[in-house]
Each structure stands twice: as C-alpha cells, then as structure tokens.
Motif scaffolding. Structure first.
Motif, PDB file in Angstrom:
ATOM      1  N   GLU A 288       0.785  -1.315  -0.065  1.00  0.00           N
ATOM      2  CA  GLU A 288       0.013  -0.032   0.139  1.00  0.00           C
ATOM      3  C   GLU A 288       1.196   1.169   0.212  1.00  0.00           C
ATOM      4  OE1 GLU A 288       0.198  -1.352   4.411  1.00  0.00           O
ATOM      5  OE2 GLU A 288       0.157  -2.350   2.136  1.00  0.00           O
ATOM      6  N   GLN A 289       2.156   1.115   0.151  1.00  0.00           N
ATOM      7  CA  GLN A 289       3.111   2.250  -0.043  1.00  0.00           C
ATOM      8  C   GLN A 289       3.443   2.643  -1.326  1.00  0.00           C
ATOM      9  OE1 GLN A 289       6.089   1.186   2.720  1.00  0.00           O
ATOM     10  NE2 GLN A 289       4.949   2.006   4.615  1.00  0.00           N
ATOM     11  N   PHE A 290       3.118   1.722  -2.315  1.00  0.00           N
ATOM     12  CA  PHE A 290       3.284   2.300  -3.661  1.00  0.00           C
ATOM     13  C   PHE A 290       2.159   3.316  -3.968  1.00  0.00           C
ATOM     14  CE2 PHE A 290       4.882  -2.119  -4.144  1.00  0.00           C
ATOM     15  CZ  PHE A 290       6.093  -1.806  -4.809  1.00  0.00           C
ATOM     16  N   THR A 291       2.562   4.184  -4.899  1.00  0.00           N
ATOM     17  CA  THR A 291       1.386   5.242  -5.216  1.00  0.00           C
ATOM     18  C   THR A 291       0.233   4.453  -6.037  1.00  0.00           C
ATOM     19  OG1 THR A 291       2.159   5.489  -7.512  1.00  0.00           O
ATOM     20  CG2 THR A 291       3.394   7.049  -5.851  1.00  0.00           C
ATOM     21  N   TRP A 292      -0.883   5.411  -5.982  1.00  0.00           N
ATOM     22  CA  TRP A 292      -1.918   4.625  -6.463  1.00  0.00           C
ATOM     23  C   TRP A 292      -1.626   4.419  -7.982  1.00  0.00           C
ATOM     24  CZ3 TRP A 292      -3.441   7.105 -10.868  1.00  0.00           C
ATOM     25  CH2 TRP A 292      -3.400   8.451 -11.096  1.00  0.00           C
ATOM     26  N   LYS A 293      -1.033   5.072  -8.562  1.00  0.00           N
ATOM     27  CA  LYS A 293      -0.529   4.744  -9.910  1.00  0.00           C
ATOM     28  C   LYS A 293      -0.013   3.435 -10.066  1.00  0.00           C
ATOM     29  CE  LYS A 293       0.402   5.075 -14.455  1.00  0.00           C
ATOM     30  NZ  LYS A 293       1.351   4.094 -14.706  1.00  0.00           N
TER      31      LYS A 293
END
Length: 732
Positions: A288-293
């Motif tokens: 979840e620490q990745f960006t929404w992209k």
C-alpha cells in the motif's frame, strides 16, 4: 413477439442484470484497492499532452506495433471490440424481434459495410493471436516462453470469447439474409450473405443467435468480474487511464525511462534534511506504500510477457521476470485488500493501525497475507524474493516493451530504497562501493587528487574551470573516465578529438565527484542526494551567469549523461548535456574532424542501455562509426531499442553475478557471432563488462572492445598508437 422471443428476451435481460451488477461491484473493488496507494499529484499535470499521448498509443497502437504481426492483429481485435460492441447492443433488439436493429444508424449501408470489414479483420486478428499463443505456450518444446508464468486459461478464455462473439455476429446476419430481413446489399456485406446462403430459413434463428451472442458476452463479463486480477481482460478498460497517467507523457524515451521517480512521502519529494523515518516514508515496505499509479500499473498488466522476453536477467536464468514481479505485487495487493479496507495496516514504526474489533470479522487468508513481508525468501513467506529484487540491471527493456506503460524500474528501485535505507539489506559486496562513494566521492575509492592523472602525457594542455575565462563545453570526465584504465583511454581520446576540432572545453578536475548514479539505482537516495547537491552547487558556480542553453556539458559515461541531464533538474541543476558520441558526430558532419583512414576488420556496435533505450541516442554513435570505417557497421540481432544489456546497470557493476549465465557473456557471444573484429561501445561500464566477457571466452587476441571515440581517433589520426591490450577487470 412470439414465444421464442419472449424466452430469449428474458434470458438476455436476466444474464445482463447479473453481469452488470457483478461488474459494478468489481469496478468498485478495484477502485477501492487502487485508492489505497499513496498520492501522486504530478500525474494530473499537463492533461492535454496526456490525452494526446493516450490517443496516439491506443488508437495508433504505437507500442504494440513494435511487434509487427502481433501488433497489427491486436489492433484489429481492439477496434473490433470497440466498434462491434454496437452489434452486441443491437443483439438486444434482435432477441425481441427477428427484424430488429439499432435505431437510426442500424439501417445505414455504411454501418453495415464498416462493421462487416471490422468483423472480418477481427476474425483474422483473433485467429492470429490464438495461433501465436499456442505456438508460444510455456510447455512447448524448446525452452522458456514469454507466456511462462501467465495464467493461460484466462488468455484462452478471452480469445475464445472474442472468436465466438465475432462468429455469432455473422450468424445473426446470416439468418437475417436467409429469412429476407437483411437490410444491407451484397456488395457491402458479402460475408454475411455467404453465411446466409448456407443457413436455413428459420424465422426464430435471429433471436436465438442474438441470445447466444448476449449470453457469451455476459459470461465474459461475469467471469472477469469474479476475477478482478484478470489483467488479460481488464486491460481493455484499464490501459486507457494507465497510459493517460504515465509519468512523463511528453518524453520520447517513454514513461519510466531516463530519470528515476523521486523518492516521495505522502506525494511530496523527500527532503533528507528534515525527513524522519518515523513520520516519512523511506521507499516501499508494504504494497500500500506504492502510489495509486503503482497499484493501477499492477492491475493493468496484460500478462503478455513482452517485458519478460526482453529482460536480460530472465534471459540468463535469473529469477527476475518483470511480469512475474508485477503479477506477484498485484495478487498480493488484492489478497491483502480486505485487511487494508477494514482499516488495517502498519504505521511507519511497525505498529498496527486497526483495532481488534475492526479485524475480528476478516478472513484468515487476508490476515495471513497481511503478515507477509514484501521482500523475503520463500522460507520467510516474502512476496518478492531478494534475488529477484537485486537481479535487476535497470536497463529499461521491460518499460520500453510494455504496451500499457507499466513503470517496472521505478517500482523496483522504490523497494530497493527501503531495503537499503531502513533495513540495510543489500548484497554485501556493494557495501564497499557505497562506503567509497561516501568517503572518497567515487565507487573505486581512488584518491581525489588523482582525478586529473589521465591528462598526463597529452601533447596539449587540458584547461580547468577557473583557469580559463570562457569555454563552450564543460567536459564531465566521470569516475570511470578518471580512474579506470580502459575508460581513461576513452577520456584521452575524446579530449584529443575536441582539441583537434578546436572545441573550447574545460574540466572540473578535483572539483568533480561521482554523479551518484550507482547510489541512486541501488536505492541509497541519501548518498545520491549528498553527491548530487555537491555537484549541482559546483556546476552552477562554474556556469554562473549563463542561461541554460549555454550551460553545456559533454559526458562520456551514459550513466553520468542521464543523471546530469535528467535528474539534476530535480535538485536545481539545469544543464544542456550531450553524450560524447553526439558531439563527435556533429564535429564530423561539420567538417571539424575528418576521418582519413578507414578502420578495417569489421565493426559491430553495442547500444548502452542508458544512452540508447533510456535517452534515445541511437544514430549519433552509428554515424561516427560509419564515417570511421567508411561503410556499414555489422548490427547484432538485438540492437537499438532492443539492445541487450551488458549487465552493469542498476549498480550491478559492483555486485557478484552468482545465478545463471553471466549477462555480459551472453552479449559477447552475440557480438562475436557477427564476425566483427571490433566491438564498439559508448559506455565505460559496457567496456568493462564486454572486455571481461571477451577475455573470459579466450578471444582477447581476436576481438577488441573499444569506445566509439577511440575508433574515430584511429581514423582521424592514424599515427596514434593502439595502446595496450585491456587491463585486468575492475569489478564483476
């Protein structure tokens, strides 16, 4: 409306209602998962350029058409899916009445003609794609396939659905022809008339065939709605936003190539002077620490395997496949989603954010998924194995080939950043390199006062910034060019050629330090910024008072070229940076350098990843070589955009290659197979790796690996000595 039409209408309405309800639920779930990612406000800038790029890439199929027949076939299928959706809509009128059709346009001859052509081409396209998938099935004799690891039943399912929908489109029209209810002439719809000629005059045939077509279409929608990770189907919808939100829509190198995405926390670039690991996100430790992209990237993957087929790690037996890495992250994100959507998750100190009551109703599988480390071995239950993470050379082949603009390299480096900065977990041999960068300002740990030793013995004076009033180019020598024996020959050759051409240039000498490329690509953003800020300050002082167009830098190392030109702007350094092959090509074309003696023995050229693929410099080095040999160079099968990596990028230069075949050996074998006696390069890393490969093959006396500048110097000044044979390798 007869009894058959009543039944077909009820069936069509019922299955459609179920399919639409499931589809809405699936879209809401996918949206909720993607929104779990971190902010990426920069993705909303320059909407006009984004729209243009999205239309060009989708309608023009610019990335897919790199694969020729596959791209053309896919284009026909895509257009068929979009346009022939109108015929699926028309089927809802046809289940109710045998002469039903779309209102207004349904009776236009041009509509019949266009849909007939698209239907035929769509049939041809899907049959071609089915044949290609079967020919490249993972269990076929002959080794690995680009479909290895893909969920094959999903691909077969989607292709058969498309085929059946197209077939039943012609069956419906055929029954209309047979029952004399068809509105289009033979010249516009010959295939439909041919089908009608063999079908019986069955009055209810149109309604029954229309119902079957709707059932097939809605079955597809139901299946994909129950499988939200079915990228081979969902990419039909997700590709459009994923391309629209690509990182840099205006760059010719494509999204995710060239500069790395800055290290961010809550959507803002991280300032290390104020950053706090307990409050700010350092890299990516949880999905979840990745960006929404990033989460949109994972959801969009088509499982086509183009990235995998081009990856140097995968092709030499390493565990890294860009496709499988993305699929692992996708599956993990959706399996963990119930836990996250319930309020679960760890804060930056590792504490659980949800209460026991919030997690009480959760499925045990979701809780188990939440406990998996993002990076970890199979024994640790990790989502991504460390050997996968550290096998990447950041060559960009995956990003170059991806038809939906997934940014694999950014995601890999984000995970590396956390491992290096927080966990201090990385291949041990790279630790020496990082310590040398911090303490000595170069990866080899050479004394700073020896940075100018390469100038000794030249028959002209190399000017230094501060010692001359003016200069056109600042010659960025780089660490390899200053300290590594092979690269120093390139540095001397470039300086000699610039002097011969009368180009005004100067060097920083001891004022120069490492550009920071190895630190950034291994994940040590702190060391990168420390080095980069120091260099930006030095360069800004050297160019003080000049506008950007006159702040010219020439670099011999593509990694320095890329970092100075594409990444220093993030830290306030705006410069016009050219690679030495670009400047040399210009000097030859303007007559300031004149080759007088062709270099014989045959020459092949190896495209450095960070010069070619990342920055689109393909022509200049070939022009220089063409002038130097007075003829055509012998190309390797994998060249230009599809050039094969030497194995040194992504800080792999300073890591041991312990798994599978050595990447540089694979490339050297390809170069030697051309029969050329000279392998020309444009990068000191490539020079080291390919020389090591040639010497490892025992071919050091037959094949020479040298820089493009040295080839040109031999042609411009034939009296120049060829120099010693290659010295011992610096690093693996």
């Amino acid at each position: 409306m007869g009894s058959v039409q009543i039944v077909t209408t009820i069936l069509a309405a019922g299955i459609t209602a179920v399919a639409v309800w499931l589809a809405v639920r699936a879209v809401m779930k996918m949206t909720a998962v993607i929104r779990l990612g971190q902010p990426a406000p920069e993705r909303f800038a320059d909407k006009g350029a984004r729209t243009r790029k999205m239309l060009v890439e989708t309608a023009g199929h610019t990335r897919m058409l790199k694969w020729g027949v596959v791209g053309a076939a896919h284009w026909f299928v895509m257009v068929g899916f979009i346009v022939l959706s109108l015929l699926v809509l028309e089927a809802y009128f046809e289940v109710a009445t045998t002469d039903g059709g779309l209102p207004i346009i349904g009776h236009w001859t041009i509509f019949g003609l266009v849909t007939e052509i698209i239907g035929v081409l769509g049939l041809v396209g899907i049959l071609v794609l089915m044949a290609i998938r079967l020919r490249n099935r993972p269990n076929r004799p002959g080794g690995r396939s680009r479909f290895t690891g893909s969920t094959m039943w999903q691909g077969y399912f989607v292709e058969w659905i498309v085929l059946l929908v197209l077939i039943f489109g012609f069956v419906i029209r055929g029954f209309k022809v047979a029952t004399d209810h068809f509105e289009f002439p033979f010249w516009a719809t010959p295939v439909s008339h041919a089908v009608g000629a063999v079908l019986p005059d069955w009055a209810d045939g149109v309604s029954v065939a229309a119902a079957i077509k709707i059932i097939i279409s809605m079955t597809w929608l139901i299946v994909i709605s129950l499988n939200v990770t079915m990228g081979v189907a969902w990419h039909r919808f997700l590709a459009f936003p994923n391309i629209f939100f690509k990182r840099e829509p205006t760059k010719p190198a494509g999204s995710g190539l060239g500069a790395l995405r800055p290290m961010t926390s809550q959507g803002k670039p991280l300032d290390f002077e104020e950053a706090d690991p307990e409050k700010d996100q350092f890299g990516v430790a949880q999905v979840e620490q990745f960006t929404w992209k990033g989460l949109l990237d994972f959801s969009t993957c088509t499982e086509c395997g183009r990235c995998q087929s081009q990856c140097p790690a995968w092709n030499t037996g390493k565990p890294l496949s860009p496709k499988l890495l993305v699929l692992s992250l996708r599956d993990h994100a959706y399996a963990k989603a119930p836990y996250l959507l319930a309020g679960g998750g760890k804060d930056l100190t590792g504490e659980e954010k949800a209460t026991a009551a919030q997690l009480a109703h959760l499925d045990v599988l979701a809780l188990a998924e939440a406990d998996k480390p993002l990076i970890g071995t199979a024994e640790e239950g990790g989502v991504i194995d460390p050997d996968v993470l550290w096998s990447c050379t950041t060559c960009g082949a995956c990003v170059e080939q991806c038809p939906v603009d997934i940014e694999h390299v950014d995601h890999i480096v984000d995970m590396r950043r956390y491992q290096v900065l927080i966990e201090s977990s990385f291949p041990s041999e790279a630790g020496v390199m990082l310590r040398n960068l911090e303490n000595k300002g170069n990866p080899w740990g050479a004394p700073q006062n020896t940075r100018e030793d390469w100038t000794k013995g030249l028959d002209f004076e190399v000017p230094r910034v501060g010692e001359v009033d003016d200069f056109e180019y600042l010659f960025w020598v780089g660490c390899a060019g200053a300290f590594e024996d092979r690269a120093k020959k390139t540095t001397r050759a470039v300086a000699t050629l610039l002097n011969e051409a009368g180009v005004s240039f100067a060097i920083l000498g001891e004022g120069e330090t490492c550009s920071g490329d190895p630190a950034r690509r291994i994940g040590n953003e702190f060391v990168f910024q420390m080095l980069a800020q120091q260099n930006v300050e030095t360069l800004n002082e050297a160019f003080e008072g000049r506008e950007k167009a006159k702040r010219k830098i020439v670099a011999t190392c593509p990694h320095c070229f890329n970092t100075l030109g594409n990444e220093y702007g993030q830290l306030g350094g705006e410069f016009e940076v050219v690679h030495h092959t670009q400047l040399l090509a210009h000097l030859v074309s303007t007559g300031k350098l004149t080759p007088v003696q062709p270099v014989d023995g045959g020459v092949t050229y190896h495209d450095p990843c960070y010069l070619g693929r990342h920055n689109r410099v393909f022509a200049a080095p070939r022009e220089v070589l063409g002038d130097a040999i007075e003829g055509e160079i012998t190309e390797m099968p994998r060249n230009s955009e599809r050039s094969f990596c030497c194995g040194a990028g992504g800080a792999r230069m300073w890591m041991e290659e312990k798994i599978g075949k050595r990447i540089n050996v694979d490339r050297v074998e390809e170069a030697m197979a051309t029969g050329a006696k000279t392998v020309a390069v444009g990068c000191p890393f490539c020079s080291t790796m390919l020389n090591d490969g040639v010497n490892g093959k025992g071919a050091g006396e037959q094949v020479e690996v040298i820089d493009v500048a040295s080839v040109l110097l031999r042609s411009v000044k034939p009296e120049q000595p060829r120099g010693d044979k290659e010295s011992a390798p610096v690093a693996g």
